[in-house]
Design a protein around this motif. Structure first.
Motif, PDB file in Angstrom:
ATOM      1  N   ASP A 117      -3.695  -0.576   1.058  1.00 56.16           N
ATOM      2  CA  ASP A 117      -2.862   0.625   1.191  1.00 56.16           C
ATOM      3  C   ASP A 117      -2.999   1.634   2.197  1.00 56.16           C
ATOM      4  O   ASP A 117      -3.425   2.716   1.700  1.00 56.16           O
ATOM      5  N   LEU A 118      -3.192   1.336   3.469  1.00 57.51           N
ATOM      6  CA  LEU A 118      -3.660   2.073   4.449  1.00 57.51           C
ATOM      7  C   LEU A 118      -2.625   3.056   4.949  1.00 57.51           C
ATOM      8  O   LEU A 118      -3.147   4.163   5.694  1.00 57.51           O
ATOM      9  N   HIS A 119      -1.444   3.226   4.545  1.00 55.64           N
ATOM     10  CA  HIS A 119      -0.556   4.227   4.676  1.00 55.64           C
ATOM     11  C   HIS A 119      -0.299   4.469   6.413  1.00 55.64           C
ATOM     12  O   HIS A 119      -0.315   5.524   6.849  1.00 55.64           O
ATOM     13  N   ASP A 120      -0.673   3.248   6.865  1.00 52.97           N
ATOM     14  CA  ASP A 120      -0.411   3.209   8.425  1.00 52.97           C
ATOM     15  C   ASP A 120      -1.497   4.334   9.228  1.00 52.97           C
ATOM     16  O   ASP A 120      -1.148   4.736  10.266  1.00 52.97           O
ATOM     17  N   GLY A 121      -2.299   4.536   8.665  1.00 54.02           N
ATOM     18  CA  GLY A 121      -3.590   5.310   8.974  1.00 54.02           C
ATOM     19  C   GLY A 121      -3.032   6.733   9.362  1.00 54.02           C
ATOM     20  O   GLY A 121      -3.428   7.576  10.133  1.00 54.02           O
ATOM     21  N   THR A 122      -1.934   7.244   8.643  1.00 56.23           N
ATOM     22  CA  THR A 122      -1.388   8.598   8.868  1.00 56.23           C
ATOM     23  C   THR A 122      -2.356   9.730   8.336  1.00 56.23           C
ATOM     24  O   THR A 122      -3.268   9.553   7.424  1.00 56.23           O
ATOM     25  N   ALA A 123      -2.099  10.922   8.666  1.00 58.54           N
ATOM     26  CA  ALA A 123      -2.969  12.012   8.464  1.00 58.54           C
ATOM     27  C   ALA A 123      -3.041  12.523   7.029  1.00 58.54           C
ATOM     28  O   ALA A 123      -3.984  13.300   6.685  1.00 58.54           O
ATOM     29  N   GLY A 124      -1.815  11.935   6.433  1.00 54.08           N
ATOM     30  CA  GLY A 124      -1.755  12.584   5.063  1.00 54.08           C
ATOM     31  C   GLY A 124      -2.413  11.564   4.079  1.00 54.08           C
ATOM     32  O   GLY A 124      -2.563  12.051   3.011  1.00 54.08           O
ATOM     33  N   TYR A 125      -3.200  10.616   4.394  1.00 52.45           N
ATOM     34  CA  TYR A 125      -3.800   9.795   3.734  1.00 52.45           C
ATOM     35  C   TYR A 125      -4.652  10.345   2.737  1.00 52.45           C
ATOM     36  O   TYR A 125      -4.565  10.436   1.440  1.00 52.45           O
ATOM     37  N   TYR A 126      -5.590  11.116   3.361  1.00 57.17           N
ATOM     38  CA  TYR A 126      -6.628  11.589   2.459  1.00 57.17           C
ATOM     39  C   TYR A 126      -6.220  13.071   1.738  1.00 57.17           C
ATOM     40  O   TYR A 126      -6.839  13.530   0.768  1.00 57.17           O
ATOM     41  N   ILE A 127      -5.230  13.689   2.161  1.00 55.58           N
ATOM     42  CA  ILE A 127      -4.486  14.669   1.603  1.00 55.58           C
ATOM     43  C   ILE A 127      -4.093  14.285   0.117  1.00 55.58           C
ATOM     44  O   ILE A 127      -4.210  14.874  -0.763  1.00 55.58           O
ATOM     45  N   GLN A 128      -3.366  13.061   0.262  1.00 48.07           N
ATOM     46  CA  GLN A 128      -2.817  12.864  -1.013  1.00 48.07           C
ATOM     47  C   GLN A 128      -4.176  12.272  -1.898  1.00 48.07           C
ATOM     48  O   GLN A 128      -4.148  12.473  -3.172  1.00 48.07           O
ATOM     49  N   GLN A 129      -5.083  11.645  -1.492  1.00 47.65           N
ATOM     50  CA  GLN A 129      -6.311  11.258  -2.408  1.00 47.65           C
ATOM     51  C   GLN A 129      -6.962  12.431  -2.819  1.00 47.65           C
ATOM     52  O   GLN A 129      -7.455  12.316  -3.818  1.00 47.65           O
ATOM     53  N   ILE A 130      -7.283  13.513  -1.962  1.00 49.37           N
ATOM     54  CA  ILE A 130      -7.721  14.604  -2.571  1.00 49.37           C
ATOM     55  C   ILE A 130      -6.888  15.306  -3.541  1.00 49.37           C
ATOM     56  O   ILE A 130      -7.588  15.795  -4.780  1.00 49.37           O
ATOM     57  N   GLY A 131      -5.388  15.335  -3.548  1.00 46.38           N
ATOM     58  CA  GLY A 131      -4.912  15.777  -4.764  1.00 46.38           C
ATOM     59  C   GLY A 131      -5.176  14.925  -5.726  1.00 46.38           C
ATOM     60  O   GLY A 131      -5.217  15.595  -7.190  1.00 46.38           O
ATOM     61  N   TYR A 132      -5.225  13.736  -5.792  1.00 44.69           N
ATOM     62  CA  TYR A 132      -5.557  12.786  -7.264  1.00 44.69           C
ATOM     63  C   TYR A 132      -6.888  13.112  -7.603  1.00 44.69           C
ATOM     64  O   TYR A 132      -7.126  13.251  -8.821  1.00 44.69           O
ATOM     65  N   ALA A 133      -7.938  13.051  -6.490  1.00 45.24           N
ATOM     66  CA  ALA A 133      -9.291  13.164  -6.830  1.00 45.24           C
ATOM     67  C   ALA A 133      -9.732  14.572  -7.429  1.00 45.24           C
ATOM     68  O   ALA A 133     -10.751  14.596  -8.090  1.00 45.24           O
ATOM     69  N   PHE A 134      -8.928  15.449  -7.154  1.00 47.39           N
ATOM     70  CA  PHE A 134      -9.195  17.080  -7.563  1.00 47.39           C
ATOM     71  C   PHE A 134      -8.392  17.622  -8.644  1.00 47.39           C
ATOM     72  O   PHE A 134      -7.937  18.541  -8.688  1.00 47.39           O
ATOM     73  N   PHE A 135      -7.484  16.663  -9.136  1.00 49.10           N
ATOM     74  CA  PHE A 135      -6.570  17.275 -10.041  1.00 49.10           C
ATOM     75  C   PHE A 135      -7.221  17.442 -11.682  1.00 49.10           C
ATOM     76  O   PHE A 135      -7.886  16.737 -11.898  1.00 49.10           O
ATOM     77  N   PRO A 136      -6.805  18.680 -12.174  1.00 49.60           N
ATOM     78  CA  PRO A 136      -5.771  19.773 -11.665  1.00 49.60           C
ATOM     79  C   PRO A 136      -6.298  20.810 -11.139  1.00 49.60           C
ATOM     80  O   PRO A 136      -5.703  21.887 -11.066  1.00 49.60           O
TER      81      PRO A 136
END
Length: 715
Positions: free
Chosen positions: A327-346
């Motif tokens: 699930d590499l998201h084509d190496g986009t810059a938004g990959y870890y922004i999304q994962q930070i959102g999950y990892a630091f919710f709420p």
């Protein structure tokens, strides 16, 4: 009483973290990471070799494993800790995870200890709570992987250096804590153990530097010569290791070291407080505990495998990894922004407002602690203002370095963003503490709306697939996982609490603005103007209290069900523990064998004690190997992810009748891993045991009355 509570508040984060993380750590180890690493530690405990890490044997290793079975992809610290736990408590899942839990607890306690010195008691407590309440940190905090042994000491070491640099009351001897911790992080994760925190601290040093010394030509010349020597040495070493391919890395290393020289050339006081002449040898001595003997034993073989292949080549090209299904998201810059959102919710809800409060609020240093009635350990107003400003620079650099470093890497796993979670928790803790001190203004209210919008997007994705939280710490993200739809309820509750906190904070801000307007009108002599009725306290501060309480409750509502509900449920699905439990209850005799079929996940090696033969159906010799196993005396047990395919393979070799009567699945259906048993005749042999005919079977002509029908299928 308040003074007593303040003096012993340092125990609260550690006790709370241990109470949350320790229960239930005996659940099955997750394949493949936990079982892979636990097996390396088990081999240390069994073989007594604490220098050369190994995994597998000629019988257990998959087809692509190297013939020497050396495990050179990770440093030794995690495996040493787990092996020591195995020595004390025996080989078990709980023993494998116990050192990781203790390190996670120590990391939270260390954040509290040093942040209290820089930013005060309230900020330290809130940051520790946010760190523990972040799903990614909490999940990895009870997972036998190398990430917590890397991130926990790295975090504490970075804050130790920050306290020495930013808080004049902190003894320079705390620098040694930093060197010890960064050495431990380097023993846990390799070069990242000092490069990531070093880059963050370097940004802080460069911003704090007074560059007036560059007007001195003699000092400027010395600096230029030093940088040139460093660049030449780096290029020479890089070329000798990997030729032209190492030149970019060598140039980057020389630029970083040159920047360090620039930052440290500014003043003797900074060098004195950092204890460089004695601290650097301490760091090197910690690293040398393992790196020196392993290099002496294996030489350039280790250097090329560990440093070049598993550091540089893997980051640049993904060499040595099967990247399908990641699930590499084509190496986009938004990959870890999304994962930070999950990892630091709420907690992500409060992050924009916390940053706005940190930037816009006046200095709060020297204010009296509500718990102790005495000034916090922040120093005077000016010192605290400078300390908090420096801490803000460090936090931003810390998150940015982690994000950029892992974004440019060609190998992206969700959990790689863990190093960014502690600085985000610090940002939230300090920002919320400032909101509690003075309330929210217009900038913070607008930031709260932004945080609510971000949280809505994250909540919608998590509600659509709650397993996104579990996939933060799994491998191969296309892998089926159990349905945990019930997790939508705590996610919705946490999001609702966050929205309630945002609404309360914004309402408090509006109410406070109205009161100020009415007071100003009264002061100007406006006829009939009077302050609106309301509580005597600042309403915006009350709103901040509600917001903080909502964040604390929301973090608990998400993290506790994930730790003690979703993770155990997933463990039963993707761990081989239950399969081997069925294997262990079966009486076994000499000559019985264990085979792993279609199951190259790693857990079969750990749970069998490396007494397993691995056969992969993709291997062109797989059926010949299976025929040889079935032809030998004794029963054959199979651990597999494909019991149907295995049954078909057995039928092709021994015949359908023999397989029907002697092949059985020992574990319930619907699990990823199954334990199967074949106890029938060898291929080509006649099975003398008659099978009972069906009730409606018609005896063949000439069969004796009352006789049994022998069902035999030739091979």
């Amino acid at each position: 009483m308040r003074g007593l509570a303040a003096r012993h508040a340092g125990w609260l984060p550690a006790i709370g973290a241990a109470a949350i993380l320790l229960p239930g750590i005996g659940q099955g180890l997750w394949d493949p990471w936990e079982t892979h690493y636990a097996e390396v530690a088990r081999r240390i405990a069994a073989d007594g070799d604490w220098v050369t890490l190994r995994w597998g044997s000629p019988d257990s290793a998959p087809a692509e494993a190297r013939h020497d079975f050396h495990f050179f992809s990770k440093p030794a610290l995690t495996f040493w800790l787990v092996a020591a736990s195995f020595h004390v408590f025996g080989v078990s899942e709980a023993a494998a995870r116990l050192p990781i839990v203790l390190l996670a607890v120590a990391g939270i306690a260390g954040v509290f200890f040093y942040l209290r010195r820089i930013a005060g008691l309230g900020a330290a407590l809130l940051a520790a709570a946010a760190m523990l309440g972040a799903p990614l940190y909490a999940m990895l905090g009870r997972h036998a992987m190398t990430d917590i042994p890397f991130v926990a000491p790295m975090t504490v070491g970075t804050l130790a250096f920050a306290a020495v640099l930013l808080d004049p009351r902190t003894s320079p001897n705390h620098s040694y804590v930093g060197y010890l911790c960064l050495g431990a992080a380097t023993l846990a994760k390799g070069l990242l153990g000092f490069l990531l925190p070093g880059a963050s601290l370097l940004v802080l040093l460069l911003i704090m530097t007074d560059y007036s010394f560059l007007r001195d030509r003699r000092r400027l010349r010395r600096l230029a010569i030093g940088c040139g020597v460093v660049a030449g040495a780096a290029l020479a070493i890089g070329w000798s290791l990997d030729g032209r391919a190492a030149v970019p890395w060598a140039l980057g290393a020389s630029a970083a070291i040159s920047a360090c020289l620039l930052a440290l050339a500014a003043g003797a006081e900074r060098r004195r407080r950092l204890r460089l002449p004695t601290g650097v040898p301490v760091f090197l001595a910690v690293c040398a505990v393992w790196y020196a003997p392993v290099i002496a034993t294996h030489g350039m073989t280790f250097v090329r495998e560990f440093l070049l292949r598993h550091h540089f080549e893997r980051a640049a090209t993904g060499a040595g990894l099967d990247l399908s299904g990641l699930d590499l998201h084509d190496g986009t810059a938004g990959y870890y922004i999304q994962q930070i959102g999950y990892a630091f919710f709420p907690w992500i809800v409060a992050l924009p407002a916390a940053l706005a409060a940190w930037l816009s609020a006046p200095a709060v240093g020297g204010r009296r602690s509500a718990a102790s009635g005495r000034p916090d350990e922040c120093g005077d107003d000016a010192a605290s203002s400078g300390a908090l400003s420096g801490l803000f620079v460090l936090v931003v650099a810390w998150v940015a370095v982690a994000y950029v470093l892992f974004t440019v890497s060609q190998v992206k796993f969700h959990h790689y963003i863990l190093p960014a979670i502690p600085p985000l928790a610090i940002a939230v803790g300090v920002g919320l503490d400032r909101l509690l001190d003075r309330g929210a203004g217009r900038a913070e209210a607008a930031a709260l709306l932004l945080g609510a919008a971000l949280a809505f997007l994250i909540w919608r994705e998590l509600s659509d697939d709650p397993n996104r939280l579990i996939r933060l710490i799994t491998y191969r993200y296309t892998r089926p996982l159990p349905e945990i739809g019930w997790l939508r309820v705590p996610l919705a509750v946490a999001f609702g609490l966050a929205l309630a906190g945002v609404a309360a904070a914004i309402a408090g801000t509006a109410w406070a603005a109205r009161r100020r307007a009415a007071t100003d009108a009264t002061d100007d002599g406006a006829p009939g103007a009077s302050p609106p009725p309301g509580p005597p306290r600042n309403p915006s501060r009350l709103g901040a209290v509600v917001l903080t309480g909502a964040m604390l409750a929301g973090g608990a509502v998400v993290t506790l069900p994930v730790l003690h509900g979703a993770m155990p449920e997933t463990a039963r699905w993707i761990s081989q523990k239950d399969a081997f439990a069925a294997f262990d209850v079966e009486p076994r005799a000499e000559g019985d064998r264990l085979v792993s079929w279609a199951n190259n996940w790693r857990g079969e090696v750990f749970y069998s004690g490396d007494d397993v033969l691995v056969i992969e159906p993709r291997d062109r010799r797989a059926e010949a190997k299976l025929r040889a196993v079935l032809g030998a005396p004794g029963r054959v047990f199979f651990v597999t992810t494909d019991p149907r395919g295995l049954r078909s393979a057995v039928e092709r070799i021994v015949g359908r009748s023999a397989a029907r009567g002697h092949f059985r699945v020992l574990t319930p259906e619907g699990r990823t891993f199954s334990m199967c048993l074949y106890d029938g005749p060898a291929p080509g042999a006649y099975d003398p045991r008659p099978a009972a005919p069906p009730a409606d079977a018609v005896p063949p002509p000439g069969a004796p009355a009352g006789g049994q029908v022998v069902l035999f299928e030739p091979h």
